[in-house]
Design an enzyme around this catalytic site. Structure first.
Site, PDB file in Angstrom:
ATOM      1  N   GLU A 118      72.560  61.880  48.577  1.00 59.00           N
ATOM      2  CA  GLU A 118      73.810  61.280  48.071  1.00 59.00           C
ATOM      3  C   GLU A 118      74.951  62.285  48.052  1.00 59.00           C
ATOM      4  O   GLU A 118      74.809  63.383  47.486  1.00 59.00           O
ATOM      5  CB  GLU A 118      73.580  60.706  46.663  1.00 59.00           C
ATOM      6  CG  GLU A 118      74.861  60.072  46.091  1.00 59.00           C
ATOM      7  CD  GLU A 118      74.660  59.185  44.878  1.00 59.00           C
ATOM      8  OE1 GLU A 118      73.499  58.949  44.480  1.00 59.00           O
ATOM      9  OE2 GLU A 118      75.675  58.727  44.328  1.00 59.00           O
ATOM     10  N   SER A 152      71.946  52.344  38.778  1.00 60.16           N
ATOM     11  CA  SER A 152      73.363  51.999  38.819  1.00 60.16           C
ATOM     12  C   SER A 152      73.589  50.645  38.157  1.00 60.16           C
ATOM     13  O   SER A 152      74.735  50.262  37.926  1.00 60.16           O
ATOM     14  CB  SER A 152      73.863  51.964  40.269  1.00 60.16           C
ATOM     15  OG  SER A 152      73.036  51.152  41.070  1.00 60.16           O
TER      16      SER A 152
HETATM   17  O1  KIV Z   1      71.129  53.816  41.293  1.00 59.26           O
HETATM   18  C1  KIV Z   1      71.503  53.699  42.465  1.00 59.26           C
HETATM   19  O2  KIV Z   1      72.138  52.705  42.852  1.00 59.26           O
HETATM   20  C2  KIV Z   1      71.172  54.764  43.399  1.00 59.26           C
HETATM   21  C3  KIV Z   1      71.807  54.695  44.748  1.00 59.26           C
HETATM   22  C4  KIV Z   1      73.226  55.076  44.623  1.00 59.26           C
HETATM   23  C5  KIV Z   1      71.088  55.534  45.741  1.00 59.26           C
HETATM   24  O3  KIV Z   1      70.438  55.640  43.074  1.00 59.26           O
END
Ligand code: KIV
Length: 278
Positions: free
Chosen positions: A182, A45
């Protein structure tokens, strides 16, 4: 106390809840670690939150290593999990093991996370065999956004709920030490949690999972492009930052910052001697 993949499994056995947040840099990781959070995910992310991409597809191994190593330098007790980015493990078992190894050696991770179920079981098995702890991630898996056709909750019909349960069991058998769930219905996440022996970490999966994870910039209201339904803003750091930036701007323009107490001093005779003959 240092958290490891083993600690996470023991916490489930004892019925203790596991807290996780994402982080992408040294200073934030240090604050999270000092707050007693059990695990820090260097999530891909970072593509959205730090690099301004519309999704996580463009995130590279170099991005993950660069940010992962920064986080690891700030952490004493939390378990650092680094995400394997899109196309670093999907194409082959060989790629998966080599890239997981790089995240451990160069990123100083304590574990890696991969998105997917049945289709990536050979990769998970091979990484676990290389003594690298693996966290699974099923439900909404953002790397598959182009296949899903949007960020939608998963497991809401019979076929996809069945697949989620099967994938969780396969990931457990393949040796994962924990699984992120998720954007799945709370009842389904609770069912999965009760029917596997490893911890589930929910994000949009209700209160019945063994732990929770959020993107730190979402829960501090620092990321404003969109706000998923499951996000609770625990502090308005975004607003506090905006206020701080405005106050600085005002003082610079008014000439009130810097003030006397921010200045370095020089003896008058030193300055006089230095400028003599200039
Ligand atoms: O990349 C991320 O932040 C994630 C979380 C949302 C679990 O995979």
């Amino acid at each position: 106390m240092k958290n490891t993949s083993v600690t996470f499994k023991e916490m489930k056995k004892k019925g203790e809840k596991i807290s996780m947040l994402t982080a992408y840099d040294y200073s934030t990781a240090k604050l999270i670690d000092e707050s007693g959070i059990n695990g820090i995910l260097v999530g891909d992310s970072l593509g959205n939150v730090m690099l301004g991409y519309p999704d996580t597809v463009s995130v590279t191994m170099e991005d993950m290593i660069h940010h992962g190593a920064a986080v690891a330098r700030g952490v004493k007790d939390s378990l650092v999990v680094i995400d394997m980015p899109f196309m670093s493990y999907q194409a082959s078992v060989y790629d998966a093991v080599i890239n997981a190894g790089r995240l451990m050696k160069e990123g100083r991770a304590g574990a890696v996370k991969l998105e997917g179920g049945e289709e990536i079981i050979p990769q998970v098995q091979a990484i676990v065999k290389a003594s690298i702890p693996v966290m699974g991630h099923i439900g909404l898996t953002p790397q598959s956004i182009n296949a899903f056709g949007g960020y939608k909750a998963q497991g809401r019909d019979i076929a996809s709920a069945k697949k989620l349960i099967k994938d969780a069991k396969l990931l457990e058998e393949a040796g994962c030490f924990a699984i992120v769930l998720e954007c799945v219905p709370a009842e389904l996440a609770a069912y999965v949690t009760e029917n596997i022996s490893i911890p589930t970490i929910g994000i949009g999966g209700g209160a019945g999972t063994d732990g929770q994870i959020l993107v730190y910039a979402d829960m501090l209201a620092m990321f404003s492009d969109y706000k998923p339904k499951f996000v609770k803003q625990f502090a308005n750091v975004g607003e506090a930052m905006r206020e701080g930036f405005k106050a600085y701007d005002n003082e610079v323009k008014a000439g009130t910052y810097p003030a006397e107490e921010h200045n370095y001093t020089i003896a008058a005779e030193v300055l006089e001697a230095a400028v003599k003959g200039e």
